[in-house]
Scaffold this motif. Structure first.
Motif, mmCIF file in Angstrom:
data_model
loop_
_atom_site.group_PDB
_atom_site.id
_atom_site.type_symbol
_atom_site.label_atom_id
_atom_site.label_comp_id
_atom_site.label_asym_id
_atom_site.label_seq_id
_atom_site.Cartn_x
_atom_site.Cartn_y
_atom_site.Cartn_z
ATOM 1 N N ALA A 252 53.577 51.230 24.868
ATOM 2 C CA ALA A 252 52.574 50.609 25.743
ATOM 3 C C ALA A 252 52.660 51.212 27.135
ATOM 4 C CB ALA A 252 52.801 49.105 25.813
ATOM 5 N N VAL A 253 51.528 51.152 27.839
ATOM 6 C CA VAL A 253 51.436 51.669 29.201
ATOM 7 C C VAL A 253 50.823 50.603 30.093
ATOM 8 C CG1 VAL A 253 50.384 53.417 30.702
ATOM 9 C CG2 VAL A 253 51.154 54.049 28.387
ATOM 10 N N GLY A 254 51.493 50.296 31.206
ATOM 11 C CA GLY A 254 50.903 49.459 32.236
ATOM 12 C C GLY A 254 51.053 47.965 32.020
ATOM 13 N N TYR A 255 50.609 47.197 33.021
ATOM 14 C CA TYR A 255 50.660 45.733 32.969
ATOM 15 C C TYR A 255 49.923 45.199 31.742
ATOM 16 C CZ TYR A 255 52.519 45.164 37.708
ATOM 17 O OH TYR A 255 53.316 45.180 38.832
ATOM 18 N N ALA A 261 49.697 53.659 22.667
ATOM 19 C CA ALA A 261 49.425 55.013 22.184
ATOM 20 C C ALA A 261 49.292 55.014 20.669
ATOM 21 C CB ALA A 261 50.547 55.948 22.620
ATOM 22 N N ASP A 262 48.299 55.748 20.173
ATOM 23 C CA ASP A 262 48.149 55.884 18.723
ATOM 24 C C ASP A 262 48.766 57.181 18.206
ATOM 25 O OD1 ASP A 262 46.378 57.720 19.719
ATOM 26 O OD2 ASP A 262 44.592 56.897 18.752
ATOM 27 N N LYS A 263 49.421 57.927 19.127
ATOM 28 C CA LYS A 263 50.085 59.180 18.786
ATOM 29 C C LYS A 263 51.039 59.518 19.927
ATOM 30 C CE LYS A 263 46.441 61.881 20.996
ATOM 31 N NZ LYS A 263 45.406 62.922 20.833
ATOM 32 N N PRO A 264 51.928 60.478 19.758
ATOM 33 C CA PRO A 264 52.733 60.914 20.908
ATOM 34 C C PRO A 264 51.829 61.429 22.020
ATOM 35 C CG PRO A 264 53.658 61.741 18.858
ATOM 36 C CD PRO A 264 52.337 61.157 18.500
ATOM 37 N N MET A 265 52.153 61.044 23.255
ATOM 38 C CA MET A 265 51.295 61.375 24.383
ATOM 39 C C MET A 265 52.128 61.792 25.585
ATOM 40 S SD MET A 265 48.465 58.293 24.341
ATOM 41 C CE MET A 265 47.559 59.036 25.709
ATOM 42 N N GLY A 299 45.414 52.364 30.412
ATOM 43 C CA GLY A 299 46.085 51.136 30.831
ATOM 44 C C GLY A 299 45.429 50.522 32.052
ATOM 45 N N ARG A 300 46.014 49.437 32.519
ATOM 46 C CA ARG A 300 45.482 48.733 33.682
ATOM 47 C C ARG A 300 45.825 49.457 34.976
ATOM 48 N NH1 ARG A 300 47.066 42.401 32.635
ATOM 49 N NH2 ARG A 300 45.839 42.094 30.716
#
Length: 358
Positions: A252-255, A261-265, A299-300
């Protein structure tokens, strides 16, 4: 040194856009509207740069006008909301402010005032927007009161359009019909055209146009337009990548962990957030440019930072430039992703973001 967030203001673009307004409305004079700190671009700096070009400036209120005078501006300044109390009239007169008048008691105050010099009054009619202005049926009588007052030097007949950004709007024709009927026997200049009318309604240029948003290079129209497409963006909102992360599918990214992510990023953190005026409601997918390459917000948006997708962009390192809108990314497009309008994005860039003039 210091935080990299900045708003680069291209003054030559503002001049280009003002000259476009003058060229389109060649039979009219053009007031440069610099209210709301020149739509976030810095009213004093913009006005000083444009002063050799323009006849007058437009602001919302007397506080904005006094700031321009304090910065050295000497050209007339039109108060688009007019004056609010009787005691402001002495300041209006002494500073060569032009003033809108939109309710009968303001005329009474003018008639009763003791002034150092008479006023240039812009008598506003409510032709259908129902925000400010005299009723059409009383407009002629109010005009005659002003013309009879020794405290009034001149009067401009003024109204404001609700739907000028909709080029086929029947409501604009209704407003113009109401205005023209009420002013048919009145001998005075007209001012109706805001930015969309300046760009798209040549019959409404009349004697004075009032370009605002268009000065700053943003189009008031939803779709492409021949003249709006000639505008040059005046603000580049930018910052830098300050951190880079490699994340795995499911991370997950952010608040709120609202983005997963649905894949490595590969993701970047950028020093720009809603404390700078970049909207918190910029959803995942809102476009940004990183090192001149198009990518997206993920993300937020936080108060001071936001996340960007670097997965498919090669060569991005700490310090890479991120453009949030400007010459390479239209503020109108960003506004659509945020569910708002360019006016909001430009005027909401906060004071902590340095303006850099070029």
């Amino acid at each position: 040194m210091g935080r990299a967030a900045q708003a680069v203001i291209h003054l030559s673009a503002i001049r280009h856009n003002y000259r476009l307004a003058k060229r389109l409305a060649s039979g009219a004079q053009a007031i440069a509207v610099v209210k709301a700190d020149a739509y976030g671009h810095g009213s004093a700096e913009v006005a000083r740069f444009l002063e050799p070009e323009t006849v007058a400036f437009g602001v919302a209120c007397i506080e904005e006008a006094l700031e321009l005078r304090a910065s050295g501006i000497t050209k007339p300044i039109l108060l688009l909301e007019g004056f609010f109390t009787e005691d402001e009239l002495a300041v209006v007169s002494a500073n060569n402010f032009w003033t809108a008048v939109h309710r009968p008691e303001q005329i009474t105050w003018i008639e009763q005032a003791v002034l150092t010099q008479p006023l240039n009054v812009w008598l506003k009619m409510d032709s259908g927007m129902h925000r400010l202005g005299m009723a059409p049926e009383t407009y002629a009588a109010e005009f005659k009161r002003l013309k009879a007052s020794p405290n009034v030097e001149s009067v401009v007949l003024m109204s404001h359009l609700a739907c000028a950004d909709e080029l086929e709007s029947a409501y604009t024709y209704q407003q113009i019909a109401a205005f023209d009927q009420a002013t048919s026997d009145l001998d005075a200049p007209h001012s109706i055209a805001n930015s969309p009318a300046t760009l798209g309604w040549p019959s409404l240029h009349r004697d004075w146009v009032r370009p605002g948003l268009m000065l700053y290079g943003a189009s008031p129209f939803e779709d492409a337009h021949e003249y709006a497409d000639q505008l040059m963006p005046a603000m580049t909102l930018q910052s830098e990548v300050i951190a880079i992360r490699e994340i795995l599918a499911g991370d997950a990214v952010g608040y709120g962990a609202s983005f997963r992510a649905d894949k490595p990023m590969r993701i970047g953190t950028v020093a720009m957030g809603y404390g700078d005026g970049y909207p918190r409601h910029a959803v995942t997918g809102t476009p940004v440019m990183v090192n001149g390459q198009r990518t997206r917000i993920i993300g937020r948006v936080s108060m001071d930072m936001c996340g960007v997708d670097l997965t498919d962009i090669a060569g991005v390192e700490i310090g890479a430039t991120v453009e949030f809108w400007g010459a390479n990314l239209a503020v109108e497009e960003v506004a659509k992703h945020c569910g708002t309008i360019p006016y909001t994005l430009l005027t909401c860039v906060t004071k902590r973001v340095p303006r850099v003039y070029c």
